[in-house]
Design a protein around this motif. Sequence first.
Motif, PDB file in Angstrom:
ATOM      1  N   CYS A 172       1.156  -0.808   0.098  1.00  0.00           N
ATOM      2  CA  CYS A 172       0.189  -0.674   0.227  1.00  0.00           C
ATOM      3  C   CYS A 172       0.782   1.194  -0.424  1.00  0.00           C
ATOM      4  O   CYS A 172       2.157   1.507   0.814  1.00  0.00           O
ATOM      5  CB  CYS A 172      -0.679   0.027   1.218  1.00  0.00           C
ATOM      6  SG  CYS A 172      -2.590  -0.763   0.966  1.00  0.00           S
ATOM      7  N   GLY A 173       0.214   2.745  -1.166  1.00  0.00           N
ATOM      8  CA  GLY A 173       0.732   2.986  -0.875  1.00  0.00           C
ATOM      9  C   GLY A 173       0.588   4.452   0.749  1.00  0.00           C
ATOM     10  O   GLY A 173      -0.322   3.554   1.449  1.00  0.00           O
ATOM     11  N   PRO A 174       0.873   5.681   0.162  1.00  0.00           N
ATOM     12  CA  PRO A 174       1.113   5.585   1.991  1.00  0.00           C
ATOM     13  C   PRO A 174      -0.909   6.922   1.828  1.00  0.00           C
ATOM     14  O   PRO A 174      -1.088   7.029   2.793  1.00  0.00           O
ATOM     15  CB  PRO A 174       2.065   7.079   2.126  1.00  0.00           C
ATOM     16  CG  PRO A 174       2.588   6.941   0.477  1.00  0.00           C
ATOM     17  CD  PRO A 174       2.498   5.368   0.531  1.00  0.00           C
ATOM     18  N   TRP A 175      -1.074   7.289   0.551  1.00  0.00           N
ATOM     19  CA  TRP A 175      -2.588   7.801   0.312  1.00  0.00           C
ATOM     20  C   TRP A 175      -3.239   6.458   0.746  1.00  0.00           C
ATOM     21  O   TRP A 175      -4.331   6.599   1.957  1.00  0.00           O
ATOM     22  CB  TRP A 175      -2.686   8.238  -1.246  1.00  0.00           C
ATOM     23  CG  TRP A 175      -2.307   9.657  -1.047  1.00  0.00           C
ATOM     24  CD1 TRP A 175      -1.019   9.898  -1.652  1.00  0.00           C
ATOM     25  CD2 TRP A 175      -2.600  10.712  -0.771  1.00  0.00           C
ATOM     26  NE1 TRP A 175      -0.873  11.055  -2.120  1.00  0.00           N
ATOM     27  CE2 TRP A 175      -1.784  11.364  -1.470  1.00  0.00           C
ATOM     28  CE3 TRP A 175      -3.871  10.461  -0.325  1.00  0.00           C
ATOM     29  CZ2 TRP A 175      -2.395  12.953  -1.634  1.00  0.00           C
ATOM     30  CZ3 TRP A 175      -4.275  12.377   0.427  1.00  0.00           C
ATOM     31  CH2 TRP A 175      -3.056  13.233  -0.181  1.00  0.00           C
ATOM     32  N   ALA A 176      -3.037   5.408   0.379  1.00  0.00           N
ATOM     33  CA  ALA A 176      -3.912   3.837   0.896  1.00  0.00           C
ATOM     34  C   ALA A 176      -3.880   3.432   1.868  1.00  0.00           C
ATOM     35  O   ALA A 176      -4.875   3.267   2.863  1.00  0.00           O
ATOM     36  CB  ALA A 176      -3.683   3.029  -0.449  1.00  0.00           C
ATOM     37  N   THR A 177      -2.751   3.261   2.794  1.00  0.00           N
ATOM     38  CA  THR A 177      -2.713   3.364   4.311  1.00  0.00           C
ATOM     39  C   THR A 177      -3.424   4.464   4.873  1.00  0.00           C
ATOM     40  O   THR A 177      -4.294   3.458   5.526  1.00  0.00           O
ATOM     41  CB  THR A 177      -0.967   3.793   4.176  1.00  0.00           C
ATOM     42  OG1 THR A 177      -0.062   3.286   3.447  1.00  0.00           O
ATOM     43  CG2 THR A 177      -0.947   2.965   5.921  1.00  0.00           C
ATOM     44  N   LEU A 178      -3.161   5.465   4.900  1.00  0.00           N
ATOM     45  CA  LEU A 178      -3.688   6.771   5.056  1.00  0.00           C
ATOM     46  C   LEU A 178      -5.647   6.437   4.894  1.00  0.00           C
ATOM     47  O   LEU A 178      -6.037   6.582   6.125  1.00  0.00           O
ATOM     48  CB  LEU A 178      -3.839   7.525   4.556  1.00  0.00           C
ATOM     49  CG  LEU A 178      -5.039   9.042   5.007  1.00  0.00           C
ATOM     50  CD1 LEU A 178      -4.997   9.591   6.588  1.00  0.00           C
ATOM     51  CD2 LEU A 178      -4.739  10.131   4.733  1.00  0.00           C
ATOM     52  N   PHE A 179      -5.475   6.043   3.921  1.00  0.00           N
ATOM     53  CA  PHE A 179      -7.874   6.161   3.891  1.00  0.00           C
ATOM     54  C   PHE A 179      -8.066   5.181   4.004  1.00  0.00           C
ATOM     55  O   PHE A 179      -8.867   5.174   4.724  1.00  0.00           O
ATOM     56  CB  PHE A 179      -7.767   6.305   2.233  1.00  0.00           C
ATOM     57  CG  PHE A 179      -8.002   8.295   1.269  1.00  0.00           C
ATOM     58  CD1 PHE A 179      -9.056   8.147   2.671  1.00  0.00           C
ATOM     59  CD2 PHE A 179      -6.405   8.087   1.180  1.00  0.00           C
ATOM     60  CE1 PHE A 179      -9.208   9.872   2.373  1.00  0.00           C
ATOM     61  CE2 PHE A 179      -6.577   9.994   0.791  1.00  0.00           C
ATOM     62  CZ  PHE A 179      -8.248  10.882   1.407  1.00  0.00           C
ATOM     63  N   ARG A 180      -7.438   3.864   4.005  1.00  0.00           N
ATOM     64  CA  ARG A 180      -8.369   2.438   4.415  1.00  0.00           C
ATOM     65  C   ARG A 180      -7.502   1.894   5.751  1.00  0.00           C
ATOM     66  O   ARG A 180      -8.599   1.557   6.193  1.00  0.00           O
ATOM     67  CB  ARG A 180      -7.392   1.210   3.799  1.00  0.00           C
ATOM     68  CG  ARG A 180      -7.575   1.273   1.765  1.00  0.00           C
ATOM     69  CD  ARG A 180      -7.706   0.140   1.103  1.00  0.00           C
ATOM     70  NE  ARG A 180      -7.866   0.456  -0.559  1.00  0.00           N
ATOM     71  CZ  ARG A 180      -6.845  -0.043  -1.347  1.00  0.00           C
ATOM     72  NH1 ARG A 180      -6.285  -0.760  -0.927  1.00  0.00           N
ATOM     73  NH2 ARG A 180      -7.211   0.686  -2.292  1.00  0.00           N
ATOM     74  N   ILE A 181      -6.442   2.708   6.368  1.00  0.00           N
ATOM     75  CA  ILE A 181      -6.178   1.808   7.907  1.00  0.00           C
ATOM     76  C   ILE A 181      -6.470   3.132   8.449  1.00  0.00           C
ATOM     77  O   ILE A 181      -7.340   2.880   9.875  1.00  0.00           O
ATOM     78  CB  ILE A 181      -5.071   0.836   7.759  1.00  0.00           C
ATOM     79  CG1 ILE A 181      -4.357   0.681   6.462  1.00  0.00           C
ATOM     80  CG2 ILE A 181      -4.138   0.639   9.288  1.00  0.00           C
ATOM     81  CD1 ILE A 181      -5.577  -0.897   6.581  1.00  0.00           C
ATOM     82  N   THR A 182      -5.707   4.076   8.435  1.00  0.00           N
ATOM     83  CA  THR A 182      -5.614   4.718   9.388  1.00  0.00           C
ATOM     84  C   THR A 182      -7.145   5.845   9.841  1.00  0.00           C
ATOM     85  O   THR A 182      -7.323   5.957  11.072  1.00  0.00           O
ATOM     86  CB  THR A 182      -4.253   6.553   9.035  1.00  0.00           C
ATOM     87  OG1 THR A 182      -3.134   5.401   8.931  1.00  0.00           O
ATOM     88  CG2 THR A 182      -3.990   7.077  10.262  1.00  0.00           C
ATOM     89  N   LEU A 183      -7.915   6.184   9.012  1.00  0.00           N
ATOM     90  CA  LEU A 183      -8.883   7.174   8.681  1.00  0.00           C
ATOM     91  C   LEU A 183     -10.169   6.321   9.627  1.00  0.00           C
ATOM     92  O   LEU A 183     -10.684   6.831  10.431  1.00  0.00           O
ATOM     93  CB  LEU A 183      -9.040   7.061   7.213  1.00  0.00           C
ATOM     94  CG  LEU A 183      -8.549   8.586   6.729  1.00  0.00           C
ATOM     95  CD1 LEU A 183      -9.819   9.620   6.269  1.00  0.00           C
ATOM     96  CD2 LEU A 183      -8.929   9.635   8.162  1.00  0.00           C
ATOM     97  N   PRO A 184     -10.287   5.204   9.833  1.00  0.00           N
ATOM     98  CA  PRO A 184     -10.750   4.616  10.208  1.00  0.00           C
ATOM     99  C   PRO A 184     -11.092   4.885  11.498  1.00  0.00           C
ATOM    100  O   PRO A 184     -11.431   4.456  12.637  1.00  0.00           O
ATOM    101  CB  PRO A 184     -11.174   2.995  10.058  1.00  0.00           C
ATOM    102  CG  PRO A 184     -10.554   3.187   8.407  1.00  0.00           C
ATOM    103  CD  PRO A 184      -9.562   4.087   8.078  1.00  0.00           C
ATOM    104  N   LEU A 185      -9.610   4.217  11.914  1.00  0.00           N
ATOM    105  CA  LEU A 185      -8.671   4.011  13.485  1.00  0.00           C
ATOM    106  C   LEU A 185      -9.083   5.689  14.017  1.00  0.00           C
ATOM    107  O   LEU A 185      -9.420   5.586  15.057  1.00  0.00           O
ATOM    108  CB  LEU A 185      -7.510   4.178  13.365  1.00  0.00           C
ATOM    109  CG  LEU A 185      -7.715   1.694  13.155  1.00  0.00           C
ATOM    110  CD1 LEU A 185      -6.043   1.694  13.101  1.00  0.00           C
ATOM    111  CD2 LEU A 185      -8.226   1.327  14.351  1.00  0.00           C
ATOM    112  N   ALA A 186      -9.337   6.655  12.910  1.00  0.00           N
ATOM    113  CA  ALA A 186      -8.672   7.611  13.736  1.00  0.00           C
ATOM    114  C   ALA A 186     -10.262   8.830  13.783  1.00  0.00           C
ATOM    115  O   ALA A 186     -10.110   9.466  13.678  1.00  0.00           O
ATOM    116  CB  ALA A 186      -7.859   8.445  12.796  1.00  0.00           C
ATOM    117  N   THR A 187     -11.586   7.873  13.974  1.00  0.00           N
ATOM    118  CA  THR A 187     -13.121   9.461  13.957  1.00  0.00           C
ATOM    119  C   THR A 187     -12.686   9.657  15.127  1.00  0.00           C
ATOM    120  O   THR A 187     -14.117  10.633  14.528  1.00  0.00           O
ATOM    121  CB  THR A 187     -14.159   7.966  13.938  1.00  0.00           C
ATOM    122  OG1 THR A 187     -13.740   6.672  13.941  1.00  0.00           O
ATOM    123  CG2 THR A 187     -14.685   8.373  12.010  1.00  0.00           C
ATOM    124  N   PRO A 188     -11.987   9.246  15.841  1.00  0.00           N
ATOM    125  CA  PRO A 188     -12.634  10.133  17.033  1.00  0.00           C
ATOM    126  C   PRO A 188     -12.194  11.362  17.280  1.00  0.00           C
ATOM    127  O   PRO A 188     -12.447  12.753  17.555  1.00  0.00           O
ATOM    128  CB  PRO A 188     -11.884   9.044  17.965  1.00  0.00           C
ATOM    129  CG  PRO A 188     -12.265   8.092  17.695  1.00  0.00           C
ATOM    130  CD  PRO A 188     -11.968   8.205  16.650  1.00  0.00           C
TER     131      PRO A 188
END
Lengths: 271, 303
Positions: A172-188
Amino acid sequence: MTRRVLLALSILATVGLSLLPFLWFVLTSFKSQGEIEAAPPGWWPSGSLEFYRAALFDHHLFDYVLNSVVVAGSTTLLALLFAIPAAYALARLTIPGKQSILAVLLCVSMFPQMAIAGPVWRLLDSLGGLNQRWGVVLPYVALTLPLAIWILASFFKELPPELEDAARVDGCGPWATLFRITLPLATPGIFTAAILILIYAWNEFFFALLILTQPEQQTLPVGIALFQGEFTMPWGELAAASVVATLPLIVVVLLCQRWIVSGLSAGAVKG
Amino acid sequence: MIRMSQVKGRRDNLAAWTMVAPALLVTMIFALYPVLDSLWLSLHHIFVGIPKLGSPFVGLDNYLTLLRDPAAQQALLVTLAFVVLSTLLELACGLIIALVIHERFRGRGLVRAAILIPWAIPTVVASQLWRYIFNDQYGFANLLLFGNRVTDYIPWLAYPGIAFGIIVLADVWKTSSFAALLILAGLQVIPDDLYDAARVDGATIWQRFWHITLPLLKPALLLALLFRTMDAFRVFDLVFVMTQGGPGDATQVLQFYGYQTLFTEGRIGYGSAISVAVFLMILALSLVYLRAIGSSLLERRHT
């Protein structure tokens, strides 16, 4: 025992002093003109809605609310759109000059509005943004970005990096990692940043005053600051408009108290 | 293998930059460029509405005028008095509120929400609210103090000293809770066993406050001080709504003076000089504070 009494008294005092002043406006908004002007003024309202009717139909309150909703909403969306990737990159990726970028952002968040007011006005004048709602949204986005990036970056840093590392290994590139992995975890964290941006944009007065000169485009703070009657100050209508302007904020504070507290202290202590 | 990771590294770098670039661009256009433009404008004489004068470059002339301008000196004095008085009061109130909401009791969430309400209210609304409370005929202050004795009612905002005090009061009411939250965050990181140990040693509640809470709270207090000072320096909304700088020039603060010079009088060059001067003062102050905060953080690391 004395300690508990003392605590109860200090809780009562803090809550009372916080709420009572605004309660006077709430009471006023439900009075009639006669009850306001009586000497001495009456304490309790008769429950008249006349001031709300007058504020809505004779004082542009409907325009102000609509404009505030549009301005605060688009500021929040745009600021998040810009802040999320920037915060992620600053928290997780190697960027040459990262420290200076963070320093510049901190500096911007301390700017006195006056220091940029004249040039921002000229800039918007040449872009055709005066008396346009998007004309205030652009400076709002710029001025809320530092806080948003600060909160989001400190939030991203707290997430465990293992998941992201695994995604990166899988290609995964940085953009894909951000959108698929990090964002869902970072909702709060995103939610916290969104609330603080929303409150800023809903309340901002200085730039709105400079940029929006027609009631049809003005936001609630400008409308309330410039509130005027034909001969006398229409305090009742003003109180009604103030209650309308404040009600959404009270709802937000009641529902999101926890996030606001953590957001304000995260920006300060961990950053 | 090495080559591939190099390619990947370069691609990552590019991605990192595309992530940061939009935010930086917006910040540059609407925050950094305007500050530089203010600096540039402040070196010129520009009068809106008198275009035939052009915009001659005059070097530091505007700044020399600023140094000799009695109205600017008055505004500086009022601003400094406001900053010192309001930040000190806000820190004191904030500390008390923080100690209260740090305790464990039922309904603490609701109490915290109640305290946040003044902070969330638009400053403009708070200004109108306090203006109405201190209104000479309809105000709550007069009603509370004098009740039926209408002839005793006081036009509070007509007295210079009182008007200044009311603006400070409104600011303290509105922003103490923000200071309280920053201080609360500091309270939460003080380990409980310190208090337990002190209690075992027979320390009274005051001794525990003076020797444990206060010293360990120093970084949080300094941070609250930094944020509140920066914000108090920028005071504008309260003055615009409540007094318009009056009565006389009792509440004329620098931001309002700059606003009038720039946008009411249209003296762009001189107004920009005022803005730049305020900016430089805030910058200098924040550097001093950040230094103090940095060293207090270091101290904590050493002990």
